[in-house]
Design an enzyme around this catalytic site. Structure first.
Site: not given
Ligand code: S3P
Length: 454
Positions: A29, A101, A174, A176, A327
């Site tokens: 991250s 993602g 989330s 993200q 995770d």
């Molecule tokens: C992440 C947020 C999480 C996590 C992903 C990394 C990030 O996802 O599962 O591996 O770096 O912001 P979500 O925002 O979908 O929960």
């Protein structure tokens, strides 16, 4: 990046004790964010400990295609010459984000706030993942999207440098989504507020401040936090020291807990409280995990973790802890299979939309390995008797690195070896996984691939 090489099967057999001292790769991250904020800054950002996994390289390549100068100086040492907030240019080719993602969601916010049209795609896993969660708020700000049916990738992002600031309550827990809106807000005049009812990882907020943005975080009267960013700041390049990824450390941690006689030290692991839920849970289960040499890296707490083999007992994981270990549920489920009693994991519906449907993959794989397991729409329960799980199955990893590594950890404790059909995805987040795990075991390696290791 979407052209996938042939699957690389791998297997793990019961290992002796794990001993020794290791450093896991840099936090994924934080690595994505260091590159993105470096690219959006004026001047130079130097990054120490960048994760050189495929996901982070996808972010680097995308930013390069839009004009940022990003160079690798040495192992883990990178340099970014930024273009400033709003200074990226339209890439001439489709941006392929592989399996990542985080790249797709975070960069959507960046693309949405530049006057350009960008085409984005990914691998067979990423094109199944929901993008509506970022398309919705970014459209409200004024960006346009043309996505495949059901808001899936590939999609075109038609961005603008005249987005409108919004007040947005994130409907799912989330980081993200929160980060996508904050990144779009960076190049948007005025103040954008993101409200999150459930605290998720706050790396974006920490890094925004460190790079010089004006950010205010206040409790919202209806619960949670209101995060307000003042748009169009000048960000200034800076040094970033990335801590070890707790989500990667999770694999040797669980392996050491479940292999009798183990005693390992993992150095400089990032322990942001919004990421460290697995450690709390494993300690509640009776795991011996000590934090030593506490310090800070990239404005985040770090420590060395000493982990010793332990008899584990089942617990119910509080659902409000889910975001801080989202995770880590697959590998927690492997620990639960070796614990005494029924471990319940409620409130984890988000696992169904990760790199794979992790609830389904964990439940099926554990059942095939002779473990008692039940799954509902948003929960998982795993029962163990404290003895060795049966093992002996071949588990489908479904392009999911954490499913692959979790079942290899189970194999290290099982009566019969556990095979995974494809170890390739491990390279997205944990290059060197096989060497690191085998290096903790005396004698013959417990983990093997059919061909050279990823
Ligand atoms: C992440 C947020 C999480 C996590 C992903 C990394 C990030 O996802 O599962 O591996 O770096 O912001 P979500 O925002 O979908 O929960």
């Amino acid at each position: 990046m979407t052209s996938k090489s042939a699957p690389l099967a791998a297997a793990a057999r019961a290992s002796g004790p794990l001993t020794g001292d290791v450093t896991v790769p840099g936090d994924k991250s934080l690595s994505h964010r260091a590159l993105i904020f470096g690219a959006l800054s004026v001047g130079q950002t130097t990054i120490d400990g960048l994760l050189e996994g495929e996901d982070v390289i996808a972010t680097a390549d995308a930013l390069r295609a839009m004009g940022a100068r990003i160079q690798k100086l040495d192992s883990g040492q990178w340099q970014v010459d930024g273009v400033g907030v709003g200074g990226l240019h339209e890439p001439s080719q489709v941006i392929d984000l592989g399996n990542s993602g985080t790249s797709a969601r975070l960069l959507s916010g960046v693309l949405a706030s530049h006057r350009m049209t960008t085409f984005v795609t990914g691998d067979a896993s990423l094109v199944k993942r929901p993008m509506a969660r970022v398309i919705e708020p970014l459209s409200r700000m004024g960006a346009e999207f043309v996505a495949r049916s059901d808001n899936r990738l590939p999609m075109a992002v038609i961005g603008s440098d005249e987005l409108l600031p919004i007040r947005y309550e994130v409907p799912v827990a989330s980081a993200q989504v929160k980060s996508a809106v904050l990144l779009a807000a960076l190049n948007t005049a005025g103040k954008t507020t993101v409200i999150e009812r459930t605290a998720t990882r706050d790396h974006t907020e920490n890094m925004l401040r460190a790079f010089g943005a004006e950010l205010k975080i206040e409790p919202d009267p209806d619960g949670g936090d209101a995060i307000t960013l003042t748009g169009q700041p000048e960000l200034t390049g800076r040094p970033v020291e990335v801590p070890g990824d707790i989500s990667s450390a999770a694999f040797p941690i669980v392996a050491a807990l479940i292999r009798p006689g183990s005693d390992i030290l993992i150095r400089r692991v990032g322990l942001n409280p919004r990421r460290a839920g697995l450690i709390d849970t494993l300690i509640e289960m009776g795991g011996s995990i000590e934090r030593l040499n506490a310090g800070m890296r990239a404005g985040e707490p770090v420590a060395d973790l000493r982990v010793r083999a332990s008899d584990l007992t089942a617990v119910t994981v509080p659902p409000d802890r889910a975001a801080s270990m989202i995770d880590e549920y697959p590998v927690l489920a492997m620990a639960a299979a070796c614990a005494v009693g029924r471990t319940e994991m409620p409130g984890i519906g988000e696992l169904r939309v990760k790199e794979s449907d992790r609830l389904a993959r964990v439940a099926e794989g554990l059942a095939d390995c002779g473990v008692r397991v039940e799954a509902g729409p948003d929960w998982l329960a795993v029962e163990g008797d404290g003895g060795q799980p049966e093992g002996g199955a071949t588990v489908a990893t479904a392009l999911d690195h954490r499913i692959a590594m979790s079942f290899l950890v189970l194999g290290m404790a099982a009566k019969q070896p556990v095979t995974i059909d494809d170890a390739g995805p491990i390279a997205t987040s944990f290059p060197g996984f096989f060497d690191l795990m085998n290096g903790l075991i005396a004698g013959e390696p417990a983990l093997r691939t059919r061909q050279p290791q990823p």
